[in-house]
Structure formats: structure tokens, C-alpha cells
Design a protein around this motif. Sequence first.
Motif, mmCIF file in Angstrom:
data_model
loop_
_atom_site.group_PDB
_atom_site.id
_atom_site.type_symbol
_atom_site.label_atom_id
_atom_site.label_comp_id
_atom_site.label_asym_id
_atom_site.label_seq_id
_atom_site.Cartn_x
_atom_site.Cartn_y
_atom_site.Cartn_z
ATOM 1 N N GLY A 9 0.817 -1.197 0.000
ATOM 2 C CA GLY A 9 0.000 0.000 0.000
ATOM 3 C C GLY A 9 0.857 1.256 0.000
ATOM 4 O O GLY A 9 2.085 1.192 0.147
ATOM 5 N N GLY A 10 0.202 2.395 -0.174
ATOM 6 C CA GLY A 10 0.928 3.660 -0.176
ATOM 7 C C GLY A 10 0.073 4.771 -0.736
ATOM 8 O O GLY A 10 -1.141 4.630 -0.884
ATOM 9 N N SER A 11 0.729 5.875 -1.036
ATOM 10 C CA SER A 11 0.051 7.043 -1.594
ATOM 11 C C SER A 11 0.442 7.211 -3.052
ATOM 12 O O SER A 11 1.618 7.075 -3.395
ATOM 13 C CB SER A 11 0.433 8.291 -0.804
ATOM 14 N N VAL A 12 -0.539 7.522 -3.872
ATOM 15 C CA VAL A 12 -0.301 7.664 -5.300
ATOM 16 C C VAL A 12 -1.268 8.689 -5.858
ATOM 17 O O VAL A 12 -2.358 8.906 -5.283
ATOM 18 C CB VAL A 12 -0.464 6.287 -6.006
ATOM 19 N N LEU A 18 -0.597 0.682 -8.208
ATOM 20 C CA LEU A 18 -0.003 0.036 -7.049
ATOM 21 C C LEU A 18 -0.222 -1.461 -7.172
ATOM 22 O O LEU A 18 -1.201 -1.904 -7.777
ATOM 23 C CB LEU A 18 -0.631 0.517 -5.743
ATOM 24 N N ARG A 19 0.670 -2.237 -6.544
ATOM 25 C CA ARG A 19 0.509 -3.683 -6.504
ATOM 26 C C ARG A 19 0.539 -4.138 -5.056
ATOM 27 O O ARG A 19 1.549 -3.952 -4.366
ATOM 28 C CB ARG A 19 1.621 -4.384 -7.270
ATOM 29 N N LEU A 20 -0.561 -4.692 -4.608
ATOM 30 C CA LEU A 20 -0.648 -5.213 -3.259
ATOM 31 C C LEU A 20 -0.264 -6.691 -3.251
ATOM 32 O O LEU A 20 -0.544 -7.418 -4.197
ATOM 33 C CB LEU A 20 -2.059 -5.064 -2.707
ATOM 34 N N SER A 21 0.362 -7.109 -2.155
ATOM 35 C CA SER A 21 0.709 -8.513 -1.960
ATOM 36 C C SER A 21 0.156 -8.989 -0.630
ATOM 37 O O SER A 21 0.013 -8.199 0.308
ATOM 38 C CB SER A 21 2.231 -8.703 -1.972
ATOM 39 N N CYS A 22 -0.120 -10.277 -0.555
ATOM 40 C CA CYS A 22 -0.598 -10.888 0.681
ATOM 41 C C CYS A 22 0.121 -12.215 0.856
ATOM 42 O O CYS A 22 -0.086 -13.146 0.063
ATOM 43 C CB CYS A 22 -2.099 -11.101 0.635
ATOM 44 N N ASP A 89 -10.883 5.089 -4.789
ATOM 45 C CA ASP A 89 -10.264 3.824 -4.415
ATOM 46 C C ASP A 89 -9.541 3.916 -3.066
ATOM 47 O O ASP A 89 -9.055 2.897 -2.550
ATOM 48 C CB ASP A 89 -9.261 3.377 -5.484
ATOM 49 N N THR A 90 -9.457 5.106 -2.519
ATOM 50 C CA THR A 90 -8.806 5.291 -1.230
ATOM 51 C C THR A 90 -9.521 4.480 -0.152
ATOM 52 O O THR A 90 -10.729 4.614 0.039
ATOM 53 C CB THR A 90 -8.797 6.777 -0.843
ATOM 54 N N ALA A 91 -8.765 3.625 0.532
ATOM 55 C CA ALA A 91 -9.351 2.738 1.538
ATOM 56 C C ALA A 91 -8.255 1.905 2.187
ATOM 57 O O ALA A 91 -7.118 1.874 1.709
ATOM 58 C CB ALA A 91 -10.381 1.806 0.914
ATOM 59 N N MET A 92 -8.633 1.223 3.263
ATOM 60 C CA MET A 92 -7.796 0.169 3.810
ATOM 61 C C MET A 92 -8.154 -1.103 3.044
ATOM 62 O O MET A 92 -9.336 -1.449 2.941
ATOM 63 C CB MET A 92 -8.053 -0.009 5.295
ATOM 64 N N VAL A 119 -4.285 2.337 1.188
ATOM 65 C CA VAL A 119 -4.098 2.894 -0.157
ATOM 66 C C VAL A 119 -4.754 4.261 -0.180
ATOM 67 O O VAL A 119 -5.932 4.395 0.152
ATOM 68 C CB VAL A 119 -4.719 1.992 -1.235
ATOM 69 N N THR A 120 -3.972 5.272 -0.558
ATOM 70 C CA THR A 120 -4.481 6.636 -0.634
ATOM 71 C C THR A 120 -4.217 7.178 -2.027
ATOM 72 O O THR A 120 -3.066 7.191 -2.483
ATOM 73 C CB THR A 120 -3.818 7.533 0.415
ATOM 74 N N VAL A 121 -5.276 7.630 -2.692
ATOM 75 C CA VAL A 121 -5.166 8.156 -4.046
ATOM 76 C C VAL A 121 -5.576 9.622 -4.026
ATOM 77 O O VAL A 121 -6.696 9.954 -3.651
ATOM 78 C CB VAL A 121 -6.052 7.369 -5.023
#
Length: 123
Positions: A9-12, A18-22, A89-92, A119-121
Amino acid sequence: QVQLVESGGGSVQAGGSLRLSCAASGYTYSSYCMGWFRQAPGKEREGVAVISRSGSTGYADSVKGRFTISQDNAKNTLYLQMNSLKPEDTAMYYCAAGQPDVCTLRLTMPDYWGQGTQVTVSS
């Protein structure tokens, strides 16, 4: 003990990616339905994308054509590629795992949840 650990996650800015991984551990990864959910401030948690044991995918209408869910069973890792990001799309974002016969975007799917990645857009 089942563990799901999100990262990426991050700011964009709007239009970015962004690419999230789990990273999953503590259970037989390939036997579960896996998914991504999100929760924005003041809103209910909602399903974003799911992927079944066979690799079938499902997406929320709001992210179709922009987000792609995938998995690497050898690495016990789930991914969410997010392109053309929008401020809404900003959210946890939460990784989730559930029984394979209920592989849907509904909040009843997950048996296990990760702790989330923000994730913050910005516009």
C-alpha cells in the motif's frame, strides 16, 4: 495458525498504479478461496476481487478493467494489481481467505482476515 500479511500500500496520484501482496501461512493455501476487500472511512467494508482454487476470478463493478487479482501458489502469495487508480479507491485494503465453496465478494466469504494495508489516491 493462519496468518495473512498484506504489503504494497501507499500514496499515489490519480491515474497511478499500485501492486498489493498478501503472504499467507499456517494453512494449505491452494485449498482456499482468496480475496481482497476494502473499507473507506465512514463506509462499509466491500468485496473488491476474489480468486478461486481453479483460478476463476470475480470483481466488483467499480474496479473491473482496472484491477487484476492473481496468485502464486508456490509462494503462497496473493496479489492485486491496481491501475488507473481513482480518489474513490482510497481505503484500507484487506486480504481474506475463505472456504472454496463460497468464493464470492460477500462479506460472509472470509474465514480469515489480514490486518490491512492503506491505499491513498490523491486527485
